[in-house]
Design a protein around this motif. Sequence first.
Motif: not given
Lengths: 561, 264
Positions: A114, A118, A282, A286, B228, B240
């Motif tokens: 992650q 990211w 992170s 997720t 996560g 995201e």
Amino acid sequence: MSSSTVVNEYQPKTSVGRITNFVDSRVGGSAMVKEFGRKIFPDHWTFMFGEVALYTFVILLLSGTFLTFFFDPSMTEVAYDGSYVPLRGIEMSAAYASSLDISFDIRGGLFMRQVHHWSALLFVAAVSVHMLRVFFTGAFRKPRELNWVVGSVLLILAMAAGFTGYSLPDDLLSGNGLRIIDGVIKSIPVIGTYISFFLFGGEFPGTVIIPRLYVLHILLIPALILLLIAIHLFMVVAHKHTQFPGPGRTNDNVVGYPVGPVYAAKAGGFFFIVFGVVAAISAAFTINPIWNYGPYDPSPVSAGTQPDWYIGWVDGALRLMPGIIAGIPLEWEIPFPWGVNTLSLNVLLPALVPAGLVFTLMFAWPWIESWITKDKREHHLLDRPRNAPARTAVGVAGVVFYCVMWAAASSDLIATHFMVSLNDVTYWLRVLFVIGPFIGFIVARRIALALQRKDREIALHGRETGRIVRLPHGEFIEVHEQVDAYKRYTLVNFESHEVLPAEADVNGHVPKNEKRRAWISKFFFEDRVAPVTPAELEAAHSHGHHGEVAGEHDKASISSH
Amino acid sequence: MKALSQRRRHPLAAIALLLMGLLVTGGIYAVASTANEAQAQTAVSASDVEEGEKLFVANCATCHGMGASGTEDGPSLVGVGAASVDFQVGTGRMPLQMQGPQAQVKPPQFTDEQTRQMAAYVASLGAGPAIPGEEVLDTTGEGVDPANGGELFRVNCAMCHNAAAAGGALTRGKFAPGLEGVSAKHTYEAMVTGPQNMPVFNDANITPEEKQDIIAFLEVIDEQGSPGGADLGALGPVSEGLFIWVAGLGVIIAFTVWLTSRSS
């Protein structure tokens, strides 16, 4: 110490001193620190996005190295037997299985994945914002045109690094992304299928694409990025940093603080801040939950399949493209002597034309602008975006063009989340795709010109205090307060291009190209707002209030005191 | 055989052949569709059917017509089965909130008892899928395989419902809903009745055991949460990207402003 030549040599007293002196007398570090440590950098928060890009790249190298220890870039079929129950016993590639192992069976693996992903998103975002800052402030002008080109290449490399990495886990999402790339490649006339077969080692998806992308992702692209970063930073040092105009700042100096010790410490600290922000994100959020998507299999396609944000605009262009325009289908079968070839313009055009347009304009802009303005001088002072209305308008038009395509990549989510029809979203975005940049251009230029007029007003008459005073004879006036000299300096001290009419060459002809340039120049600068001249300032301030100077009649309506 | 070949050019031969063909396809269809009727028939009494009819006439007949034979505003419900009624009414989709591209989920408007009665009435009009019983929905049993369910889900369901069952858009305002928190019974009923734009996944297409696997898969991903961290809506790269641009860059910019506000 008998020799007379060493009388003045520095004699360290401590052991640490002796070691550093030993090293320094052999590599000459202190000379470099003296030179570089005294280098002056100006201070402004918008100058730090390049740093953010650099730091996220370092984070990418660190976390990526960790991931290479456990990732197996192989498309060998294995049956998963790790700890994630909903996939146990499923056939998948070793690449996907090892990505799942990193996520569930390796300590800290999911966190590192992650961090890597990211920081990749932040890396490209920081590069983009950095480039927008450079564009809108005119920092790309001479002598920095080549560094702008290097930066543009870095942006493309960053996107390539991102896309190759996105494809590596070999999950359903990334496989769908590769399938789209495959389709785009195959839409290239005549040679498309050959390129696709060459890339995938046969029919899609084949068994070689993941190892090939892996080599590109961990070797070639990062090496190129590192090389170009070195060139980029070298040029920054050679050119010196640009600065915003202000009292005492000229094209021949740099006003700021030296690198050592404060900036060096701050830059080092800022690295840890960026790392901390990425790590915090992170740890709490997720990204790319590959276990949700399952192993890649060419048959299923999931709803909500999108690429990472930086590829989104190309995906959006594909989504916006109609298959038929005005009854004319865009897919043709063209007979060649060797057989029939398909020409899929409905894929080829959206995949190549908008991106080609954006990148061509981006690379060429420094030369386009200096051609229009005939300004070939060096510039180390930045423009405030409002003080270059035409350039700002072009930039905003580009941003709108990009953002419409970007939005189109999420058209399905816009439809479900705002409860509107997917078809309507597509129709509206098609309209915006065409007229949006024009609207953006006009609105941005008007806003920039309006802000310039406001600046002029403030420089000449001071700011409105909001204090209403009634005079003895009954008149109401608002008291204006003069701004101080420092503030006024930034309001009046800027360069403003004027319309340059077409000039004849030595033979007395006006070349067609020159006429074209003159037309654009007129279009760009005909309604410019001229900077306040010393004479105007003098006149406005000399008799306290009601300062009116010839040529200023257009603002007479605004009340002044 | 000879008699048959002699009469093959008889004027009525074509009609006889047509009749035979119709009989065969009809027969096969009948056999196939009985195979699709769910096994567990919950016991319904005549009074249930009677009460159901009253409820139907009062609440549904405006659109679906008297005797559920359909009108311009609503389809006929003859043969849709009890499962369809239980799904549509039990999830609050029926009665419709408004005419639109698709029925919206809302709090159920009828009690379980009333829903059962209406289901009994509609089921009495023609054979159709019944409400699944407990044993069909039990995902704790031996041999239930969520991994297989995941595979089936990706191949059959993910193109509309999204691989993480977060839902997705269809054309002209229609959509496939997210499946988080949908009960096993309603998931099963949706598969056998095909509500809204969903296709029917009958027992010949996906067997009852495979349906159990799919339900088990959905339950597993529902229960496991997001390993996560916050899942940002499980919407993939769009959320995201939005997050890194707004929150990520926002925090970074705040820090840059802070750092440059104290120059020396």
